[in-house]
Design an enzyme around this catalytic site. Structure first.
Site, PDB file in Angstrom:
ATOM      1  N   ASP A  95      15.534  13.046  58.051  1.00  0.00           N
ATOM      2  CA  ASP A  95      14.966  14.347  57.672  1.00  0.00           C
ATOM      3  C   ASP A  95      14.376  14.385  56.267  1.00  0.00           C
ATOM      4  OD1 ASP A  95      15.891  15.125  60.121  1.00  0.00           O
ATOM      5  OD2 ASP A  95      17.557  16.339  59.384  1.00  0.00           O
ATOM      6  N   CYS A 137      46.493  32.268  34.537  1.00  0.00           N
ATOM      7  CA  CYS A 137      46.947  30.945  34.094  1.00  0.00           C
ATOM      8  C   CYS A 137      47.894  31.068  32.909  1.00  0.00           C
ATOM      9  CB  CYS A 137      45.757  30.057  33.752  1.00  0.00           C
ATOM     10  SG  CYS A 137      44.829  30.565  32.298  1.00  0.00           S
ATOM     11  N   TRP A 180      11.437  24.044  64.278  1.00  0.00           N
ATOM     12  CA  TRP A 180      12.778  24.531  63.948  1.00  0.00           C
ATOM     13  C   TRP A 180      13.430  25.070  65.217  1.00  0.00           C
ATOM     14  CZ3 TRP A 180      14.594  23.357  59.291  1.00  0.00           C
ATOM     15  CH2 TRP A 180      13.688  23.145  58.269  1.00  0.00           C
ATOM     16  N   GLU A 192      39.705  36.965  33.356  1.00  0.00           N
ATOM     17  CA  GLU A 192      40.493  37.903  32.562  1.00  0.00           C
ATOM     18  C   GLU A 192      39.935  38.051  31.151  1.00  0.00           C
ATOM     19  OE1 GLU A 192      43.609  35.588  35.062  1.00  0.00           O
ATOM     20  OE2 GLU A 192      41.545  35.319  34.362  1.00  0.00           O
ATOM     21  N   ARG A 243      17.057  27.506  48.285  1.00  0.00           N
ATOM     22  CA  ARG A 243      15.683  27.910  47.978  1.00  0.00           C
ATOM     23  C   ARG A 243      15.414  29.358  48.385  1.00  0.00           C
ATOM     24  NH1 ARG A 243      15.531  22.977  50.351  1.00  0.00           N
ATOM     25  NH2 ARG A 243      14.693  23.707  52.344  1.00  0.00           N
ATOM     26  N   ALA A 260      17.990  18.370  68.526  1.00  0.00           N
ATOM     27  CA  ALA A 260      16.596  17.883  68.526  1.00  0.00           C
ATOM     28  C   ALA A 260      16.215  17.490  69.943  1.00  0.00           C
ATOM     29  CB  ALA A 260      16.441  16.681  67.588  1.00  0.00           C
TER      30      ALA A 260
END
Length: 356
Positions: free
Chosen positions: A194, A69, A164, A46, A201, A156
């Site tokens: 991992d 608020c 991937w 605001e 990214r 996996a």
């Protein structure tokens, strides 16, 4: 109001512990100011919108995605700013659950002669502010659990190969989702196997979410990417009260923030983990596994949104499952979710589910 909600969503992941609020000020059918809660929670939406509008705000209408608020915190109440600016009407979808505000903001505006309209797009606002409301009412952040699996639910191959399963567009989508959460969370097993960075990214994003690792014994290598970047990007570690004090000191010296959490038997109590994160101000947590942590959160009824990325390949029974053991003997005992959305993301299927 749709624009105010859209603006507010841009602040998700950036303004915790405050809610991500959007504000649009209109006068004579023209938008003269817009704002979203700034990084770190201040200034509020605001105040930013009123600053843009200047004197043209007088007699205008303020569309705010949550009740303004009404309490003095680190900044003055937004109700005071709206009243001082001379807006004639405030439109908001719903009341703020924060007891310092709840109903008081609307009451102050009405007492000053400002017309107040509520209930506009309230269902969308409930979803947008779910994390903040959960922190206020239950003391914990909202949890989004993401699983990227093969068609048969494997993460996996039997020998651990996982990069991937899903394609680059799906992975990019996951990075975007990380950016809309306050923190990215993984279990200790995932951190060890991992060696992840858990960052956003390749999207031009300037801020980074907090990185949370849940590890009872804090047995995470100190030569890992997380350890090496702990002073640059926040790393929080939730560990058991029985963790080795020397290991705790070593991680603290590296720059990590440590949270001792309660145990249930030999396992970390995930409810205690989330309470600690909520007490630290987090409102939205994006959990990316592993299987044991994901299963614990599901068993405890602490997953608010489930996001799956399913690839068109099958790895068979010898592949590693996406979830750890849950001890479910009857279908009625299994946690169920309702389908919210499904999309084709670069040849993988993204499906999003909400708690029933």
């Amino acid at each position: 109001m749709s624009l105010a909600l859209s603006l507010g969503r841009r602040g998700l992941g950036r303004c915790w512990p405050n809610p991500a609020v959007g504000c649009v000020i209109v006068n004579n059918g023209r938008i003269i100011g817009r704002g979203v809660t700034a990084k770190g929670g201040r200034p509020h939406a605001e105040v930013i919108a009123l600053s843009q509008a200047g004197g043209m705000a007088r007699g205008g209408v303020a569309y705010v995605s949550l009740e303004p608020c009404a309490h003095h915190g680190q900044t003055p109440p937004c109700t005071d700013a709206l009243i001082k600016a001379g807006v004639s009407r405030v439109v908001a979808p719903l009341t703020d659950d924060d007891p310092r505000v709840s109903g008081k903001g609307f009451a102050q505006l009405r007492a000053a002669g400002v017309q107040v309209t509520t209930g506009v797009l309230a269902d969308q606002a409930v979803l947008a502010h779910k994390g903040f409301f959960l922190k206020v009412t239950q003391g914990r952040p909202m949890v989004t659990l993401k699983l990227a699996t093969s068609f048969d639910g494997r993460i996996a191959t039997a020998n651990g190969e996982s990069q991937w399963i899903t394609g680059p567009k799906a992975r990019r989508w996951v990075h975007a989702m990380r950016g809309t959460h306050d923190a990215v969370m993984v279990g200790g097993g995932t951190a060890r196997a991992d060696n992840p960075s858990l960052t956003v990214r390749d999207l031009g994003v300037q801020h980074q979410p907090v990185r949370v690792v849940v590890s009872r014994k804090l047995d995470i290598p100190t030569h890992s990417i997380l350890a090496e970047t702990a002073r640059d990007i926040p790393i929080w570690i939730c560990h058991g009260t029985d963790a080795d004090p020397d290991v705790c000191r070593k991680w603290a010296d590296l720059g990590a923030r440590l949270f001792p959490c309660d145990l249930i038997g030999r396992q970390l109590d995930v409810a205690s983990v989330l309470q600690n994160l909520g007490n630290a101000g987090l409102t939205r947590v994006f959990c990316e596994g592993g299987g044991a942590l994901a299963a614990s959160l599901l068993n405890a009824g602490l997953v608010d949104e489930l996001v799956g990325f399913t690839a068109g390949l099958a790895l068979g029974a010898e592949g590693r499952p996406g979830l750890g053991a849950m001890g479910i003997d009857a279908l009625n005992d299994a946690p169920r979710f309702h389908l919210i959305d499904t999309q084709n993301i670069g040849g993988d299927v993204m499906h999003r589910w909400g708690r029933i």
